[in-house]
Design a protein around this motif. Structure first.
Motif, PDB file in Angstrom:
ATOM      1  N   ILE A  50       0.859  -1.196   0.000  1.00  0.00           N
ATOM      2  CA  ILE A  50       0.000   0.000   0.000  1.00  0.00           C
ATOM      3  C   ILE A  50       0.891   1.240   0.000  1.00  0.00           C
ATOM      4  O   ILE A  50       1.637   1.479   0.950  1.00  0.00           O
ATOM      5  N   GLY A  51       0.836   2.019  -1.081  1.00  0.00           N
ATOM      6  CA  GLY A  51       1.610   3.257  -1.169  1.00  0.00           C
ATOM      7  C   GLY A  51       2.643   3.186  -2.275  1.00  0.00           C
ATOM      8  O   GLY A  51       3.565   2.365  -2.227  1.00  0.00           O
ATOM      9  N   GLY A  52       2.480   4.055  -3.261  1.00  0.00           N
ATOM     10  CA  GLY A  52       3.408   4.081  -4.400  1.00  0.00           C
ATOM     11  C   GLY A  52       4.452   5.167  -4.255  1.00  0.00           C
ATOM     12  O   GLY A  52       4.727   5.915  -5.190  1.00  0.00           O
ATOM     13  N   ALA A  55       3.107   1.042   3.273  1.00  0.00           N
ATOM     14  CA  ALA A  55       4.165   2.035   3.000  1.00  0.00           C
ATOM     15  C   ALA A  55       3.501   3.318   2.524  1.00  0.00           C
ATOM     16  O   ALA A  55       3.832   3.854   1.470  1.00  0.00           O
ATOM     17  N   CYS A  56       2.537   3.772   3.315  1.00  0.00           N
ATOM     18  CA  CYS A  56       1.718   4.890   2.820  1.00  0.00           C
ATOM     19  C   CYS A  56       2.186   6.253   3.329  1.00  0.00           C
ATOM     20  O   CYS A  56       1.415   7.213   3.293  1.00  0.00           O
ATOM     21  N   GLY A  57       3.410   6.353   3.767  1.00  0.00           N
ATOM     22  CA  GLY A  57       3.978   7.665   4.115  1.00  0.00           C
ATOM     23  C   GLY A  57       3.449   8.199   5.438  1.00  0.00           C
ATOM     24  O   GLY A  57       2.725   7.517   6.164  1.00  0.00           O
ATOM     25  N   GLY A  58       3.816   9.443   5.736  1.00  0.00           N
ATOM     26  CA  GLY A  58       3.366  10.048   6.991  1.00  0.00           C
ATOM     27  C   GLY A  58       2.032  10.752   6.803  1.00  0.00           C
ATOM     28  O   GLY A  58       1.705  11.191   5.707  1.00  0.00           O
ATOM     29  N   LYS A  67      -3.128   5.544  -3.928  1.00  0.00           N
ATOM     30  CA  LYS A  67      -4.442   6.218  -3.902  1.00  0.00           C
ATOM     31  C   LYS A  67      -4.559   7.369  -4.906  1.00  0.00           C
ATOM     32  O   LYS A  67      -5.636   7.654  -5.403  1.00  0.00           O
ATOM     33  N   SER A  68      -3.448   8.020  -5.216  1.00  0.00           N
ATOM     34  CA  SER A  68      -3.537   9.180  -6.110  1.00  0.00           C
ATOM     35  C   SER A  68      -3.405   8.738  -7.563  1.00  0.00           C
ATOM     36  O   SER A  68      -3.356   7.553  -7.866  1.00  0.00           O
ATOM     37  N   SER A  69      -3.313   9.730  -8.436  1.00  0.00           N
ATOM     38  CA  SER A  69      -3.210   9.394  -9.861  1.00  0.00           C
ATOM     39  C   SER A  69      -1.755   9.204 -10.291  1.00  0.00           C
ATOM     40  O   SER A  69      -1.484   8.848 -11.425  1.00  0.00           O
TER      41      SER A  69
HETATM   42  C1  LIG Z   1       8.916  18.457  -1.184  1.00  0.00           C
HETATM   43  C2  LIG Z   1       9.686  17.325  -0.546  1.00  0.00           C
HETATM   44  C3  LIG Z   1      11.010  17.096  -0.924  1.00  0.00           C
HETATM   45  C4  LIG Z   1      11.749  16.067  -0.331  1.00  0.00           C
HETATM   46  N1  LIG Z   1      13.037  15.854  -0.711  1.00  0.00           N
HETATM   47  C5  LIG Z   1      13.747  14.857  -0.144  1.00  0.00           C
HETATM   48  C6  LIG Z   1      15.077  14.560  -0.568  1.00  0.00           C
HETATM   49  O1  LIG Z   1      15.600  15.163  -1.510  1.00  0.00           O
HETATM   50  N2  LIG Z   1      15.761  13.572   0.089  1.00  0.00           N
HETATM   51  C7  LIG Z   1      15.180  12.841   1.106  1.00  0.00           C
HETATM   52  O2  LIG Z   1      15.840  11.961   1.654  1.00  0.00           O
HETATM   53  N3  LIG Z   1      13.911  13.069   1.482  1.00  0.00           N
HETATM   54  C8  LIG Z   1      13.191  14.035   0.879  1.00  0.00           C
HETATM   55  N4  LIG Z   1      11.895  14.261   1.273  1.00  0.00           N
HETATM   56  C9  LIG Z   1      11.293  13.342   2.241  1.00  0.00           C
HETATM   57  C10 LIG Z   1      10.909  12.062   1.475  1.00  0.00           C
HETATM   58  O3  LIG Z   1      10.228  12.441   0.292  1.00  0.00           O
HETATM   59  C11 LIG Z   1      10.009  11.153   2.306  1.00  0.00           C
HETATM   60  O4  LIG Z   1      10.621  10.854   3.519  1.00  0.00           O
HETATM   61  C12 LIG Z   1       9.767   9.851   1.519  1.00  0.00           C
HETATM   62  O5  LIG Z   1       9.094  10.168   0.318  1.00  0.00           O
HETATM   63  C13 LIG Z   1       8.928   8.878   2.311  1.00  0.00           C
HETATM   64  O6  LIG Z   1       8.662   7.797   1.461  1.00  0.00           O
HETATM   65  P1  LIG Z   1       7.390   6.871   1.707  1.00  0.00           P
HETATM   66  O7  LIG Z   1       7.347   5.941   0.566  1.00  0.00           O
HETATM   67  O8  LIG Z   1       7.447   6.338   3.082  1.00  0.00           O
HETATM   68  O9  LIG Z   1       6.150   7.865   1.674  1.00  0.00           O
HETATM   69  P2  LIG Z   1       5.568   8.748   0.481  1.00  0.00           P
HETATM   70  O10 LIG Z   1       6.625   9.141  -0.463  1.00  0.00           O
HETATM   71  O11 LIG Z   1       4.779   9.800   1.146  1.00  0.00           O
HETATM   72  O12 LIG Z   1       4.614   7.751  -0.290  1.00  0.00           O
HETATM   73  C14 LIG Z   1       3.448   7.230   0.297  1.00  0.00           C
HETATM   74  C15 LIG Z   1       2.432   6.975  -0.797  1.00  0.00           C
HETATM   75  O13 LIG Z   1       1.333   6.267  -0.237  1.00  0.00           O
HETATM   76  C16 LIG Z   1       0.144   6.768  -0.805  1.00  0.00           C
HETATM   77  N5  LIG Z   1      -0.961   6.453   0.120  1.00  0.00           N
HETATM   78  C17 LIG Z   1      -1.225   7.009   1.324  1.00  0.00           C
HETATM   79  N6  LIG Z   1      -2.300   6.451   1.889  1.00  0.00           N
HETATM   80  C18 LIG Z   1      -2.746   5.517   1.017  1.00  0.00           C
HETATM   81  C19 LIG Z   1      -3.839   4.625   1.023  1.00  0.00           C
HETATM   82  N7  LIG Z   1      -4.706   4.576   2.036  1.00  0.00           N
HETATM   83  N8  LIG Z   1      -4.006   3.797  -0.048  1.00  0.00           N
HETATM   84  C20 LIG Z   1      -3.148   3.840  -1.103  1.00  0.00           C
HETATM   85  N9  LIG Z   1      -2.094   4.692  -1.158  1.00  0.00           N
HETATM   86  C21 LIG Z   1      -1.889   5.508  -0.105  1.00  0.00           C
HETATM   87  C22 LIG Z   1       0.425   8.255  -0.963  1.00  0.00           C
HETATM   88  O14 LIG Z   1      -0.447   8.832  -1.930  1.00  0.00           O
HETATM   89  C23 LIG Z   1       1.877   8.247  -1.397  1.00  0.00           C
HETATM   90  O15 LIG Z   1       2.017   8.197  -2.798  1.00  0.00           O
HETATM   91  C24 LIG Z   1      11.142  15.263   0.679  1.00  0.00           C
HETATM   92  C25 LIG Z   1       9.819  15.506   1.061  1.00  0.00           C
HETATM   93  C26 LIG Z   1       9.090  16.515   0.450  1.00  0.00           C
HETATM   94  C27 LIG Z   1       7.674  16.745   0.873  1.00  0.00           C
END
Ligand SMILES: Cc1cc2nc3c(=O)[nH]c(=O)nc-3n(C[C@H](O)[C@H](O)[C@H](O)COP(=O)(O)OP(=O)(O)OC[C@H]3O[C@@H](n4cnc5c(N)ncnc54)[C@H](O)[C@@H]3O)c2cc1C
Length: 416
Positions: free
Chosen positions: A10-12, A165-168, A37-39
């Protein structure tokens, strides 16, 4: 050999993709579906590092590396043993993405284009037949016999293994669907933000930066030395972002209203400057103070500090009154500002808080509460300062989850 085993991620984002592509590669008989969840997938990667994607950091010593994580140090100490910054660089380079290290240790693709990282991950997903479904917002997860049942906006599906893996999420209610699984949440608060100093003359110096200033937050132990940038709303730059990360929870409790004390000088504190003052005064006695800034400060900042100390820039060093001198020493080494609010840093912001780490096995990323349930990335109570460390957490935890899911699913393969 045929396996009916299925993994749903879960989470791209970075963590979800890394888990999906590696699990599919390590166990080619595993059916891997990634739900986003998004496009768009990998949307944060796209904008990360100002569009260049700061993939990781060239810090290869684990005890040193974990110091960049205000939350998750003990957890990552174990996880980095399996997959760390060195492995990240190797992983991307083996897949045709050469990386480069900048002077400050940040690692970027040599193309300076985040799209290179996205392209690489999409190519891997394609190569190992990961099925990517967009517009698939998972609303509910139910533990069923031998797996999980998921409900998205428009369909239901079952899976043997699940990686979340749906992020914060900024609000704690957004974690409710995960709490229903029995996991507990460390209250989320933002990290990596800048400080607002409304209605203060300092903001007229926007764009001015100082290489090594020390910023202390009064009534706390929080202090950082490093580059400080004056913005049109207050202060930013590495020193401030680090303070915001280390103080994320404490500053949230203060509702982002607090006092900071800035020492603009690298080589002096108040006492040392007082001791050195007579010799400075003698050295520059006949020179106009506005023209003679012995501290290598940006000129606009020097003139502003003189103004704040009620010193006419045309005054000569020898003409300074004791009162003016005292005021200037204080302004240079201990200038006080009231912070009233925060602004989310446009380049990189993360969530402090998430799934509590003691409920997750740091060596496998498996839930200690529900077997075959895994976590990766920012959804966990792990976050770092800027510099590529947040993505490193995503790669590390995504990879470890993948390895363990691949191993478990291979063991439990049903061979037809
Ligand atoms: C503008 C910006 C710039 C950044 N630049 C850097 C950088 O250069 N270097 C670095 O180390 N970190 C950077 N970060 C931090 C880094 O992007 C995040 O720590 C990292 O993306 C986390 O990865 P993740 O896969 O855990 O979560 P995310 O990248 O947030 O991905 C989670 C995905 O899950 C999806 N999702 C959520 N809930 C659901 C659901 N219920 N069902 C289906 N899908 C769902 C979301 O839509 C999202 O696409 C940056 C952050 C931001 C906001």
């Amino acid at each position: 050999m045929y396996s009916s085993k299925k993994l749903v991620v879960i989470g791209g984002g970075a963590a979800g993709f890394f888990c999906a592509v590696n699990a599919a590669r390590l166990n080619p008989t595993l059916k891997v579906i990634l739900l986003e969840k998004s496009s768009k997938v990998l949307s944060k990667v796209k904008v990360s590092g100002g569009g260049r994607c700061n993939v990781t950091h060239s810090c290869f010593d684990i005890p040193e590396l974990i110091k960049r994580y205000p939350r998750g140090q003990n957890f990552l100490k174990k996880s980095f043993h399996w997959f760390n910054t060195r492995h990240t660089i190797q992983w991307f380079e083996e897949r045709g993405v050469p990386l480069k290290t900048e002077e400050d240790g940040r690692v970027f693709p040599v193309t300076d284009d985040a799209q290179t990282i996205i392209h690489c991950l999409l190519k891997e997903a394609d190569k190992y037949n990961v099925e990517v479904r967009i517009h698939a917002d998972v609303k509910q997860i139910t533990k069923v016999e031998n797996g999980f049942e998921l409900e998205t906006t428009n369909h239901k599906l079952q899976t043997d293994f699940l990686c979340i893996a749906c992020g914060g999420f900024p609000k704690s209610t957004q974690f409710d669907w995960l709490k229903q699984l029995g996991h507990s949440i460390k209250e989320p608060v933002p990290s990596l933000f800048t400080f607002n100093i409304p209605n203060n003359a300092i903001t007229s110096l926007m764009g001015v930066s100082v290489e090594r200033a020390t910023v202390k937050i009064q009534s706390t132990k929080l202090t950082e030395t490093g580059p400080l940038l004056i913005t049109h709303w207050g202060f930013s730059g590495p020193a401030i972002l680090k303070l915001s990360a280390w103080g994320a929870r404490e500053l949230a409790e203060k509702n982002y209203m607090f006092t900071i004390v800035i020492n603009w000088l690298e080589d002096y504190n108040e006492q040392i400057l007082r001791d050195a003052w007579i010799s400075l005064r003698n050295q520059f006695a006949g020179q106009k103070i506005g023209n003679r800034n012995p501290f290598n400060l940006p000129n606009r900042l020097w003139l502003y500090l003189l103004e704040q100390s009620e010193i006419n820039a045309d005054l000569r060093w020898a003409e300074l009154l004791a009162k003016q001198q005292n005021k200037l020493i204080q302004m240079l080494t201990a200038q006080v500002f009231q912070v009233k609010g925060k602004t989310t840093f446009k380049e990189e912001f993360v969530t402090c808080g998430g799934i509590k780490l003691f409920e997750i096995n740091a060596n496998t990323m498996e839930s200690k509460i529900i077997p075959n349930l895994f976590f990766a990335g920012e959804i966990m109570d792990v976050d770092a300062v800027t510099g590529g460390f947040n993505f490193q957490n995503a790669w590390t935890t995504g990879f470890i989850a993948a390895t363990n899911i691949a191993g478990l699913s291979a063991k439990t393969d049903t061979t037809a």
